[in-house]
Design a protein around this motif. Structure first.
Motif, mmCIF file in Angstrom:
data_model
loop_
_atom_site.group_PDB
_atom_site.id
_atom_site.type_symbol
_atom_site.label_atom_id
_atom_site.label_comp_id
_atom_site.label_asym_id
_atom_site.label_seq_id
_atom_site.Cartn_x
_atom_site.Cartn_y
_atom_site.Cartn_z
ATOM 1 N N LEU A 142 0.838 -1.190 0.000
ATOM 2 C CA LEU A 142 0.000 0.000 0.000
ATOM 3 C C LEU A 142 0.880 1.251 0.000
ATOM 4 N N GLY A 143 0.337 2.344 -0.524
ATOM 5 C CA GLY A 143 1.076 3.599 -0.546
ATOM 6 C C GLY A 143 1.098 4.282 0.805
ATOM 7 N N ARG A 144 1.716 5.453 0.845
ATOM 8 C CA ARG A 144 1.906 6.157 2.108
ATOM 9 C C ARG A 144 0.596 6.758 2.630
ATOM 10 N N PHE A 145 -0.115 7.476 1.765
ATOM 11 C CA PHE A 145 -1.363 8.127 2.150
ATOM 12 C C PHE A 145 -2.453 7.786 1.146
ATOM 13 N N THR A 194 -9.971 1.475 -5.043
ATOM 14 C CA THR A 194 -9.675 2.192 -6.283
ATOM 15 C C THR A 194 -8.309 1.749 -6.798
ATOM 16 N N ASP A 195 -8.230 1.527 -8.105
ATOM 17 C CA ASP A 195 -6.994 0.984 -8.690
ATOM 18 C C ASP A 195 -5.745 1.716 -8.228
ATOM 19 N N GLN A 196 -5.804 3.048 -8.196
ATOM 20 C CA GLN A 196 -4.603 3.828 -7.903
ATOM 21 C C GLN A 196 -4.109 3.662 -6.465
ATOM 22 N N TYR A 197 -4.972 3.183 -5.566
ATOM 23 C CA TYR A 197 -4.584 3.039 -4.163
ATOM 24 C C TYR A 197 -4.373 1.583 -3.752
ATOM 25 N N GLU A 198 -4.683 0.654 -4.610
ATOM 26 C CA GLU A 198 -4.556 -0.764 -4.260
ATOM 27 C C GLU A 198 -3.089 -1.150 -4.058
ATOM 28 N N ILE A 200 0.451 -3.076 -4.346
ATOM 29 C CA ILE A 200 1.179 -3.708 -5.453
ATOM 30 C C ILE A 200 2.331 -4.542 -4.894
ATOM 31 N N SER A 201 2.548 -5.701 -5.470
ATOM 32 C CA SER A 201 3.689 -6.583 -5.159
ATOM 33 C C SER A 201 3.953 -6.709 -3.657
ATOM 34 N N PRO A 202 2.994 -7.199 -2.871
ATOM 35 C CA PRO A 202 3.243 -7.356 -1.434
ATOM 36 C C PRO A 202 4.447 -8.249 -1.162
ATOM 37 N N ASN A 203 5.142 -7.947 -0.074
ATOM 38 C CA ASN A 203 6.341 -8.678 0.367
ATOM 39 C C ASN A 203 7.555 -8.459 -0.524
ATOM 40 N N SER A 204 7.465 -7.511 -1.477
ATOM 41 C CA SER A 204 8.636 -7.279 -2.325
ATOM 42 C C SER A 204 9.624 -6.320 -1.678
ATOM 43 N N GLY A 205 9.197 -5.619 -0.628
ATOM 44 C CA GLY A 205 10.082 -4.674 0.055
ATOM 45 C C GLY A 205 9.248 -3.727 0.891
ATOM 46 N N PRO A 206 9.883 -3.034 1.829
ATOM 47 C CA PRO A 206 9.126 -2.138 2.703
ATOM 48 C C PRO A 206 8.832 -0.793 2.049
ATOM 49 N N LEU A 207 7.637 -0.280 2.308
ATOM 50 C CA LEU A 207 7.259 1.077 1.930
ATOM 51 C C LEU A 207 6.416 1.624 3.072
ATOM 52 N N TYR A 208 6.855 2.716 3.671
ATOM 53 C CA TYR A 208 6.162 3.273 4.828
ATOM 54 C C TYR A 208 4.735 3.647 4.441
ATOM 55 N N SER A 209 3.767 3.013 5.089
ATOM 56 C CA SER A 209 2.364 3.213 4.735
ATOM 57 C C SER A 209 1.555 3.594 5.963
ATOM 58 N N ASN A 210 1.014 4.804 5.961
ATOM 59 C CA ASN A 210 0.115 5.221 7.028
ATOM 60 C C ASN A 210 -1.258 4.583 6.879
ATOM 61 N N ILE A 211 -1.738 4.451 5.646
ATOM 62 C CA ILE A 211 -3.079 3.913 5.462
ATOM 63 C C ILE A 211 -3.156 2.429 5.792
ATOM 64 N N ALA A 212 -2.017 1.728 5.854
ATOM 65 C CA ALA A 212 -2.043 0.327 6.290
ATOM 66 C C ALA A 212 -2.574 0.219 7.713
ATOM 67 N N PHE A 213 -2.262 1.215 8.546
ATOM 68 C CA PHE A 213 -2.643 1.140 9.952
ATOM 69 C C PHE A 213 -4.108 1.526 10.172
ATOM 70 N N ILE A 214 -4.692 2.243 9.221
ATOM 71 C CA ILE A 214 -6.138 2.469 9.285
ATOM 72 C C ILE A 214 -6.853 1.125 9.188
ATOM 73 N N LEU A 215 -6.366 0.246 8.309
ATOM 74 C CA LEU A 215 -6.972 -1.080 8.167
ATOM 75 C C LEU A 215 -6.805 -1.906 9.440
ATOM 76 N N LEU A 216 -5.665 -1.780 10.109
ATOM 77 C CA LEU A 216 -5.488 -2.493 11.380
ATOM 78 C C LEU A 216 -6.493 -1.979 12.412
ATOM 79 N N GLY A 217 -6.733 -0.668 12.403
ATOM 80 C CA GLY A 217 -7.737 -0.112 13.303
ATOM 81 C C GLY A 217 -9.121 -0.659 13.001
ATOM 82 N N LEU A 218 -9.462 -0.802 11.714
ATOM 83 C CA LEU A 218 -10.753 -1.370 11.341
ATOM 84 C C LEU A 218 -10.862 -2.831 11.769
ATOM 85 N N ALA A 219 -9.754 -3.568 11.713
ATOM 86 C CA ALA A 219 -9.768 -4.970 12.172
ATOM 87 C C ALA A 219 -10.072 -5.039 13.663
#
Length: 542
Positions: A142-145, A194-198, A200-219
């Motif tokens: 996932l992207g940063r924001f 939305t395609d632009q925010y989905e 890409i290539s999980p586990n290929s390397g780290p990318l600092y993502s703030n929106i990843a933690f929104i999903l953890l909050g929803l979980a």
């Protein structure tokens, strides 16, 4: 007989390096009477003092070894201690979010897919491989924001100035920045789908993502049936008595560092972004939280150690990525035996506020840094080495001094020539300087078995069973080293993790020693004897 000897030698590396096994070199120091200090002059000439307030706290074990604070003129009443004053901690919040996930491990599996807890994502093939671990460890793709910070939301932005074709703005106008209209759940999940925010290539390397933690909050909201903020309060704030930690924006200038006229700090409610950076806390509360991680207050030691493991590597050999730890391994600290020092950290920064939570398990060291001001991010980066270098040197010196007093010496079996002598020298761990059993010089025999000249051979003890430390029986292991070793490609001669448990005799390990701890007239926690497990012999400390 010759072929049997060659068979043994062929299974043992022919050369080892002066390379400790993973983990601490010695038990962490116990600081009862603090003698650590950093001169005030260290902090009095920093270039941003006029507009930035900060507080530093450091603990070794339960002992406060250092604290220092500075209040920028006009931002707080100097008569009110800064350690109980609220400041936003930014992305240090991510530690609270992941700790809650860990506490909820019977409800949320580390390798569960996010679609299990956010059904709106389950139908999207882009998320079929995205796990809780991916999201926490910054490897989801996932992207940063999301909408936050999109250039189209900035008043007056001119795409033509960057040669960007002008496109009609179809953004929903929510979550453009903290304090803007929060997206509804429907709008939020439409963004992820939305395609632009989905991802890409999980586990290929780290990318600092703030929106990843929104999903953890929803979980967390899904499994507890309540708002994320209430989950954090129930699982963390209340058990730890963090009464001054909150997601609500404070408005009391007597208890909070807030911006003055002309300052443009991120003060408004973070809303959907609360799981990634919304907590307000005090230096005292943040230290309580970080100390709870170090003492396994809310999470068992075995789970904490698993949580600290890195998830990804970075171009710098001194940095790793955890979940969501930023792991530093500096080699420039002033320790007796030069090696990387593992620092598990989480930094946070939004405009006007910055924080840093730091664990150094080797020394049972916890450090927190909080800052508020126009130069807050620069401040915490400048302050990090100013506190970490001297406090690590202090902890290392005390660990060595205490190990020398407690473990060093000669252990013997009465009416025999069985003995072992241990010392704290300039190297790592405890050096075995003499070792004789049944009249046999054991070190010489081990060196011969390794194919190493005795004058280049070293055997050292390390506390490789941390759960046993502080109990009546402490388990240490012997690591076989060479004193001088030629440099090798990719440090291939530093292979100690692959050389443990090298020899056994009738099931028992020859590399294992157990110190038996008890009371003496001198101390309540003295070494009484050492059990040489493989030799089936207990030697008493003389």
């Amino acid at each position: 007989m010759r072929s049997f000897s060659l068979l043994i030698l062929s299974s043992v590396p022919s050369a080892l390096s002066l390379c400790p096994p993973p983990g601490a070199l010695l038990p962490p120091p116990a600081i009862k009477k603090n003698s650590f200090a950093i001169p005030d002059s260290t902090f009095e000439s920093l270039p941003w003092l006029s507009d930035t307030t900060f507080a530093i706290k450091a603990q070794i074990g339960a002992t406060n070894v250092f604290q220092y604070s500075h209040i920028a003129p006009g931002y707080h009443d100097p008569a009110i201690p800064l350690y109980g004053t609220k400041m936003r901690i930014g992305s240090v919040t991510k530690l609270y979010t992941v700790l809650a996930i860990k506490i909820a491990r019977e409800k949320i599996g580390w390798e569960d897919h996010i679609g299990k807890f956010v059904p709106e994502l389950a139908r999207n093939a882009a998320y079929k491989d995205i796990t809780i671990s991916n999201l926490a460890g910054q490897t989801s793709g996932l992207g940063r924001f999301g909408y936050v910070g999109d250039l189209a939301t900035i008043p007056g932005f001119q795409a033509a100035q960057f040669g960007i074709p002008v496109v009609n703005n179809t953004l929903p106008g929510c979550d453009p920045y903290p304090g803007g209209r929060p997206c509804t759940r429907k709008e939020l999940l439409e963004m992820y789908n939305t395609d632009q925010y989905e991802p890409i290539s999980p586990n290929s390397g780290p990318l600092y993502s703030n929106i990843a933690f929104i999903l953890l909050g929803l979980a967390l909201e899904n499994v507890y049936g309540k708002k994320y903020e209430e989950v954090i309060k129930d699982l963390i704030f209340t058990p730890l008595k963090l009464t001054n930690s909150t997601f609500a924006v404070p408005n009391d200038t007597a208890t909070t560092i807030l911006p003055q006229k002309g300052d443009s700090w991120f003060v408004p409610d973070f809303a959907n972004y609360n799981p990634t950076g919304g907590i307000w806390s005090t230096p005292d509360d943040m230290m309580t939280f970080m100390r709870a991680l170090a003492t396994h207050n809310l999470l068992p030691a075995i789970e904490t150690r698993k949580w600290l493991q890195p998830h990804a590597v970075l171009p710098s050999v001194q940095q790793l990525v955890g979940a969501p730890w930023e792991i530093f391994r500096p080699t420039t600290t002033d320790v007796k035996f030069t090696r990387p020092i593992d620092m598990y950290t989480k930094a946070g920064g939004v405009k006007g506020y910055a924080g840093w939570g730091i664990l150094v398990p080797e020394f049972d060291l916890v450090v927190t840094i909080n800052a508020a001001g126009n130069s807050s991010n620069k401040a915490v980066q400048d302050l990090l080495p100013l506190i970490m270098n001297p406090v690590i040197a202090f902890a290392d010196a005390n660990a060595r001094e205490q190990a020398k007093a407690k473990y060093a010496g000669t252990y013997t079996l009465p009416n025999s020539n069985d003995s072992i002598t241990l010392a704290v020298d300039d190297g790592p761990g405890l050096a075995i300087t003499a070792f004789s059993m049944g009249g046999v010089p054991v070190l010489r025999s081990l060196a011969a078995l390794q194919g190493v000249p005795i004058d280049n051979f070293s055997a050292r003890l390390y506390p490789t069973d941390p759960d046993s430390l502080g109990t009546g029986k402490e388990t240490w292991t012997i690591n076989l080293d060479t004193i001088n070793t030629a440099a090798a490609f990719a440090d291939l001669n530093c292979n100690s993790w692959n050389n443990g448990d090298p020899f056994r005799y009738m099931k028992e390990r020859l590399d294992t020693l157990i110190f038996e701890i008890g009371k003496t007239a001198v101390s309540k926690s003295s070494v009484l004897s050492v059990n040489l497990v493989g030799w089936r012999t207990v030697l008493k400390k003389t």
